[in-house]
Design a protein around this motif. Structure first.
Motif, PDB file in Angstrom:
ATOM      1  N   PRO A   1       0.822  -1.075  -0.167  1.00  0.00           N
ATOM      2  CA  PRO A   1       0.048  -0.020  -0.091  1.00  0.00           C
ATOM      3  C   PRO A   1       0.747   1.123  -0.069  1.00  0.00           C
ATOM      4  CG  PRO A   1      -0.706  -1.498   1.589  1.00  0.00           C
ATOM      5  CD  PRO A   1       0.691  -2.077   1.057  1.00  0.00           C
ATOM      6  N   ILE A   2       0.105   2.392  -0.589  1.00  0.00           N
ATOM      7  CA  ILE A   2       0.816   3.482  -0.289  1.00  0.00           C
ATOM      8  C   ILE A   2       1.254   3.976   1.126  1.00  0.00           C
ATOM      9  CG2 ILE A   2       0.692   5.874  -1.073  1.00  0.00           C
ATOM     10  CD1 ILE A   2      -1.050   5.189  -3.348  1.00  0.00           C
ATOM     11  N   ARG A   3       2.199   4.230   1.718  1.00  0.00           N
ATOM     12  CA  ARG A   3       2.257   4.585   3.170  1.00  0.00           C
ATOM     13  C   ARG A   3       2.286   6.005   3.218  1.00  0.00           C
ATOM     14  NH1 ARG A   3       2.342  -0.696   5.036  1.00  0.00           N
ATOM     15  NH2 ARG A   3       3.559  -1.999   3.991  1.00  0.00           N
ATOM     16  N   VAL A   4       1.916   6.186   4.566  1.00  0.00           N
ATOM     17  CA  VAL A   4       1.767   7.586   5.307  1.00  0.00           C
ATOM     18  C   VAL A   4       2.509   7.833   6.336  1.00  0.00           C
ATOM     19  CG1 VAL A   4      -0.035   8.897   6.675  1.00  0.00           C
ATOM     20  CG2 VAL A   4      -0.943   7.492   4.719  1.00  0.00           C
ATOM     21  N   GLN A   5       3.227   9.150   6.211  1.00  0.00           N
ATOM     22  CA  GLN A   5       4.233   9.381   7.314  1.00  0.00           C
ATOM     23  C   GLN A   5       4.132  10.918   7.501  1.00  0.00           C
ATOM     24  OE1 GLN A   5       8.291   9.935   5.785  1.00  0.00           O
ATOM     25  NE2 GLN A   5       7.680   8.594   4.183  1.00  0.00           N
ATOM     26  N   SER A   6       4.838  11.298   8.809  1.00  0.00           N
ATOM     27  CA  SER A   6       4.954  12.854   9.021  1.00  0.00           C
ATOM     28  C   SER A   6       6.182  12.888   9.980  1.00  0.00           C
ATOM     29  CB  SER A   6       3.736  12.864  10.124  1.00  0.00           C
ATOM     30  OG  SER A   6       3.599  14.412  10.167  1.00  0.00           O
ATOM     31  N   MET A   7       6.441  14.051  10.404  1.00  0.00           N
ATOM     32  CA  MET A   7       7.589  14.264  11.298  1.00  0.00           C
ATOM     33  C   MET A   7       7.187  15.059  12.698  1.00  0.00           C
ATOM     34  SD  MET A   7      10.614  16.493   9.659  1.00  0.00           S
ATOM     35  CE  MET A   7      12.307  16.758  10.555  1.00  0.00           C
ATOM     36  N   THR A   8       7.934  14.673  13.632  1.00  0.00           N
ATOM     37  CA  THR A   8       7.702  15.325  14.913  1.00  0.00           C
ATOM     38  C   THR A   8       8.161  16.800  14.816  1.00  0.00           C
ATOM     39  OG1 THR A   8       9.963  14.873  15.646  1.00  0.00           O
ATOM     40  CG2 THR A   8       8.294  13.101  16.009  1.00  0.00           C
ATOM     41  N   THR A   9       7.572  17.473  15.854  1.00  0.00           N
ATOM     42  CA  THR A   9       8.107  18.996  15.853  1.00  0.00           C
ATOM     43  C   THR A   9       8.563  19.124  17.435  1.00  0.00           C
ATOM     44  OG1 THR A   9       5.750  19.404  16.810  1.00  0.00           O
ATOM     45  CG2 THR A   9       6.181  19.557  14.371  1.00  0.00           C
ATOM     46  N   VAL A  10       8.694  18.384  18.086  1.00  0.00           N
ATOM     47  CA  VAL A  10       9.192  18.507  19.286  1.00  0.00           C
ATOM     48  C   VAL A  10      10.830  18.454  19.176  1.00  0.00           C
ATOM     49  CG1 VAL A  10       9.610  17.400  21.652  1.00  0.00           C
ATOM     50  CG2 VAL A  10       7.100  17.451  20.695  1.00  0.00           C
ATOM     51  N   ASP A  11      11.670  19.225  20.113  1.00  0.00           N
ATOM     52  CA  ASP A  11      13.033  19.172  20.262  1.00  0.00           C
ATOM     53  C   ASP A  11      13.480  17.817  20.264  1.00  0.00           C
ATOM     54  OD1 ASP A  11      15.670  19.320  20.955  1.00  0.00           O
ATOM     55  OD2 ASP A  11      15.375  21.334  21.840  1.00  0.00           O
TER      56      ASP A  11
ATOM     57  N   ALA B   1      -2.625   8.321  14.970  1.00  0.00           N
ATOM     58  CA  ALA B   1      -3.483   9.044  13.987  1.00  0.00           C
ATOM     59  C   ALA B   1      -3.299   8.182  12.387  1.00  0.00           C
ATOM     60  CB  ALA B   1      -2.934  10.577  13.803  1.00  0.00           C
ATOM     61  N   GLY B   2      -2.323   7.528  12.472  1.00  0.00           N
ATOM     62  CA  GLY B   2      -2.075   6.655  11.181  1.00  0.00           C
ATOM     63  C   GLY B   2      -0.938   6.641  10.543  1.00  0.00           C
ATOM     64  N   CYS B   3       0.047   7.221  11.236  1.00  0.00           N
ATOM     65  CA  CYS B   3       1.531   7.197  10.655  1.00  0.00           C
ATOM     66  C   CYS B   3       2.111   5.889  10.484  1.00  0.00           C
ATOM     67  CB  CYS B   3       2.176   8.163  11.603  1.00  0.00           C
ATOM     68  SG  CYS B   3       2.136   9.974  11.059  1.00  0.00           S
ATOM     69  N   GLU B   4       2.702   5.695   9.513  1.00  0.00           N
ATOM     70  CA  GLU B   4       3.331   4.175   9.235  1.00  0.00           C
ATOM     71  C   GLU B   4       4.863   4.618   9.398  1.00  0.00           C
ATOM     72  OE1 GLU B   4       0.804   1.739   6.376  1.00  0.00           O
ATOM     73  OE2 GLU B   4       0.549   3.932   5.771  1.00  0.00           O
ATOM     74  N   TYR B   5       5.337   5.687   9.360  1.00  0.00           N
ATOM     75  CA  TYR B   5       6.674   5.984   9.551  1.00  0.00           C
ATOM     76  C   TYR B   5       6.824   7.267  10.200  1.00  0.00           C
ATOM     77  CZ  TYR B   5       7.262   2.827   5.013  1.00  0.00           C
ATOM     78  OH  TYR B   5       7.445   1.781   4.538  1.00  0.00           O
ATOM     79  N   VAL B   6       7.819   7.645  10.981  1.00  0.00           N
ATOM     80  CA  VAL B   6       7.922   8.950  11.655  1.00  0.00           C
ATOM     81  C   VAL B   6       9.320   9.499  11.392  1.00  0.00           C
ATOM     82  CG1 VAL B   6       7.964  10.134  13.885  1.00  0.00           C
ATOM     83  CG2 VAL B   6       6.212   8.189  13.376  1.00  0.00           C
TER      84      VAL B   6
ATOM     85  N   THR C   1       5.095   6.551  -1.112  1.00  0.00           N
ATOM     86  CA  THR C   1       4.544   7.181   0.413  1.00  0.00           C
ATOM     87  C   THR C   1       4.401   8.664   0.286  1.00  0.00           C
ATOM     88  OG1 THR C   1       5.467   7.486   2.813  1.00  0.00           O
ATOM     89  CG2 THR C   1       7.023   7.517   0.978  1.00  0.00           C
ATOM     90  N   VAL C   2       3.496   9.103   1.503  1.00  0.00           N
ATOM     91  CA  VAL C   2       3.094  10.455   1.279  1.00  0.00           C
ATOM     92  C   VAL C   2       3.319  11.254   2.557  1.00  0.00           C
ATOM     93  CG1 VAL C   2       1.017  11.859   1.157  1.00  0.00           C
ATOM     94  CG2 VAL C   2       1.415  10.185  -0.834  1.00  0.00           C
ATOM     95  N   ARG C   3       3.792  12.255   2.714  1.00  0.00           N
ATOM     96  CA  ARG C   3       3.717  13.287   3.676  1.00  0.00           C
ATOM     97  C   ARG C   3       3.283  14.481   3.530  1.00  0.00           C
ATOM     98  NH1 ARG C   3       7.325  16.930   6.898  1.00  0.00           N
ATOM     99  NH2 ARG C   3       6.382  17.340   8.517  1.00  0.00           N
TER     100      ARG C   3
END
Length: 656
Positions: free
Chosen positions: A33-43, A60-65, A271-273
């Motif tokens: 499947p097309i994967r979903v990811q995002s990026m942390t904002t905390v230090d 929330a659905g992130c498969e990679y961080v 994959t989509v961010r």
């Protein structure tokens, strides 16, 4: 001459088959499947804060961080974050985001499942200098890069760590800029330099990306990348899709969908961010809304194959059309508001489509999102519309109207071919791809008053409408075309994403002289207020799509990064504050970047920039030039406005 091929088919949905890259037990590419990811904002040094945020993102659905690692200490702390996540039962693959610091990348590659490097600043220091390179000096630089990059590749091979080679439009090196300029080709070559090194070392656990805040540049770069991989006989590596610094709210969602959606429509992307200036856990559901549209896309109604693409997919050029009234030609794309589902008495409330009636002076006022036409179906407006706003009526209602000059008709194909009376200047004709036959096309080519409203019922609608444009181009029929799409009841996010994908995907290629969101499939039983809100939302979405596709600029554009552990101020609060003071500056682009990594490079397209340069310190830009350094954050917005004034782009905000 380079072939225009960049996807399996321009008519039939077919996902590009790529090499599979295993990232911490969550494979990407191939038939996965097309994967979903995002990026942390905390230090990144805040271990528990990072862990809690990662958990929210995964839930929330992130498969990679992805987590930033700007120096050795942050790279080391990735191990503590990973240990705590595993202790709590979370096995999500982690990705280290690296800029400027090869030693941090080499350490992180031993800890996390994937590292992301940016070719523009991994081994290069961008100084924004135009330096002339001979072939000899250029090759010497490539040798230097190979020496810097090879240790990381060897570590990744040893530890089974994947890598994303992620080019960003705004951070191309001086060397690349000197040879290729600030272009999609420069972006592609920047990545290929690093990819060729990986291939020489027999390392292939690679994902590629071509991110930009300019959606046209982004789409062209991804297409060109796929084309060049094929041309050079390189493996079909998976693609990470994203629009850099998309912004917040409706604008961020629409802009992301315009850039990402058109690529997904053509089967590109693994994959989509979605980069929003919001909390990172809000990004994954938006990305999932995008990718879920393609779960059952195979098997759509057949579309006539495209033997040769008549437009250049690697550069922007608007389709040539002749001018009909204020549509087509050199006119900006128009917005048609569908008010046909309103009761006649409700027509007086047009503020949702940007037209305001002021009783005391007995005048109309229009804002920047004022619709150009209203479609009222079979129920003519019973009062004088504001100057410049034209009304479109169904043909039968237009024939019965006493005002056949200021009201214009919308005809079916049968009505059009029947040869009855028509408007002397402009006639709208609704049709679908199948209607463009040997009987209709010659008549249209001779008619200088016709404007097509192009509809589709195909689940793969963007491709079907594109096929209709290609048919017109191949027939040398330069008739203006309004892109019309209609949807059943959707959430606001779904509407913005679906419409931006379907319409923006055409506008990106210069196809379309306007947009119209039809209300005929919207659910029954809405109150007057609900219907007015729906029409207003559709109108704003239409203007937002035109802006995101860079075809009609009607409001201030904010190129704001989504924040990360490098950010030096509260990005969401600052963006809101700058927006409050500047959102009336039509067409001005303002970059708001949390740190020097994302600015000024990533705001290459901005007119003015606000970039964090230290705790409580801001550097202000005009274009790519630094105007003021080290400005205290409490004064920085005022100073920014002063620079905009000096640049001649400031106007005073009118009181409501």
């Amino acid at each position: 001459m380079r072939t225009k091929q960049y996807c399996n088919s321009l008519a039939s949905y077919s996902r590009r088959k790529t090499r599979v890259v295993n990232i911490g037990g969550v494979p990407m590419g191939g038939d996965y499947p097309i994967r979903v990811q995002s990026m942390t904002t905390v230090d990144t040094m805040d271990t528990m804060g990072s862990v809690e945020q990662v958990i929210r993102m995964v839930d929330a659905g992130c498969e990679y961080v992805r987590i930033t690692a700007p120096s050795i200490k942050e790279a080391q702390n990735l191990e503590e974050i990973k240990k705590e996540l595993r202790k709590r039962g979370y096995t999500v693959p982690l990705i280290a985001d690296i800029h400027f610091t090869p030693n941090a990348a080499e350490l992180a590659a031993r800890i996390v499942e994937k590292v992301r490097v940016n070719p523009g600043n991994y081994a290069d220091k961008k100084k924004f200098e135009q330096i002339e390179y001979t072939d000899e000096s250029y090759n010497a630089e490539l040798d230097r890069i190979r020496e810097k990059f090879t240790p990381l590749v060897k570590i990744c091979k040893e530890y089974g760590t994947a890598m994303r080679i992620g080019t960003n439009h705004g951070s191309l090196s001086d060397r690349i800029m000197s040879r290729y300029g600030d272009t999609p080709l420069g972006m592609v070559e920047s990545a290929l330099e690093f990819l060729r090194i990986c291939n020489d070392l027999d390392y292939h656990d690679i994902v590629l990306s071509m991110k930009a805040s300019n959606t046209q540049v982004m789409v062209q770069a991804y297409r060109l990348l796929v084309n060049k991989l094929e041309e050079e006989g390189l493996q079909p590596y998976p693609l990470h899709l994203g629009v850099t610094e998309a912004g917040e709210g409706e604008d961020g969602r629409i802009k992301s969908a315009v850039g990402i959606g058109v690529l997904l429509e053509d089967g590109l992307g693994d994959t989509v961010r979605v980069s929003l200036t919001e909390e990172p856990e809000l990004e994954a559901p938006v990305a999932k809304t995008m990718v879920d549209r393609y779960n059952n896309r195979v098997g759509h109604a057949a579309i006539e194959p495209v033997n040769e693409n008549p437009v250049d997919p690697f550069s922007y050029s608007r389709r040539h059309t002749h001018e009909v009234a204020n549509v087509g030609g050199q006119n900006v794309p128009r917005v048609i508001a569908d008010i046909s589902r309103l009761e006649t008495d409700d027509y007086k409330d047009l503020k949702g489509i940007g037209h305001f009636y002021l009783p005391e002076p007995d005048k109309w006022r229009m804002n920047d999102l004022g619709a150009d036409y209203v479609y009222s179906g079979n129920s003519p407006v019973q009062f004088m519309l504001p100057n410049g706003l034209k009304e479109i009526l169904d043909y039968s209602a237009w024939q019965e109207s006493t005002d056949k000059l200021n009201k214009v008709p919308l005809l079916t194909v049968d009505e059009y071919l029947a040869g009855g009376s028509k408007h002397g200047e402009i006639n709208f004709l609704k049709l679908q791809l199948a209607d463009l036959n040997e009987k209709l096309l010659p008549a249209l080519k001779e008619d200088r008053t016709a404007v097509i409203i192009l509809e589709t019922q195909n689940e793969h609608g963007m491709a079907e409408q594109r096929r209709a444009f290609f048919k017109l181009i191949n027939a040398e029929a330069d008739i203006p075309v309004i892109i019309k799409r209609s949807y059943p009841d959707l959430t606001d996010d779904q509407l913005q994403i679906y419409a931006a994908t379907d319409m923006g995907g055409l506008l990106i290629d210069g196809l379309g002289d306007g947009v119209m969101l039809g209300t005929e499939h919207a659910g029954e039983g809405r109150s007057k207020e609900q219907m007015l809100n729906l029409i207003g939302n559709y109108n704003n979405t239409g203007f937002g799509i035109l802006q995101a596709a860079r075809t009609r600029m009607t409001k201030t554009e904010y190129i704001s990064c989504p924040s990360c552990g490098r950010t030096l101020f509260d990005l969401q609060e600052t963006t809101a504050m700058i927006r409050k003071r500047t959102d009336h500056l039509k067409g001005v682009k303002i970059g708001i970047m949390g740190c020097i990594v994302n600015g000024p490079g990533e705001m290459a397209d901005a007119d003015y920039g606000y970039v964090g340069s230290g705790k409580g310190k801001i550097t202000l830009y005009k274009g790519q030039d630094v105007v003021k350094r080290g400005v205290p954050s409490e004064r920085a917005v005022d100073e920014l406005i002063g620079i905009i004034r000096e640049g001649g782009d400031w106007i005073e905000k009118e009181e409501a």
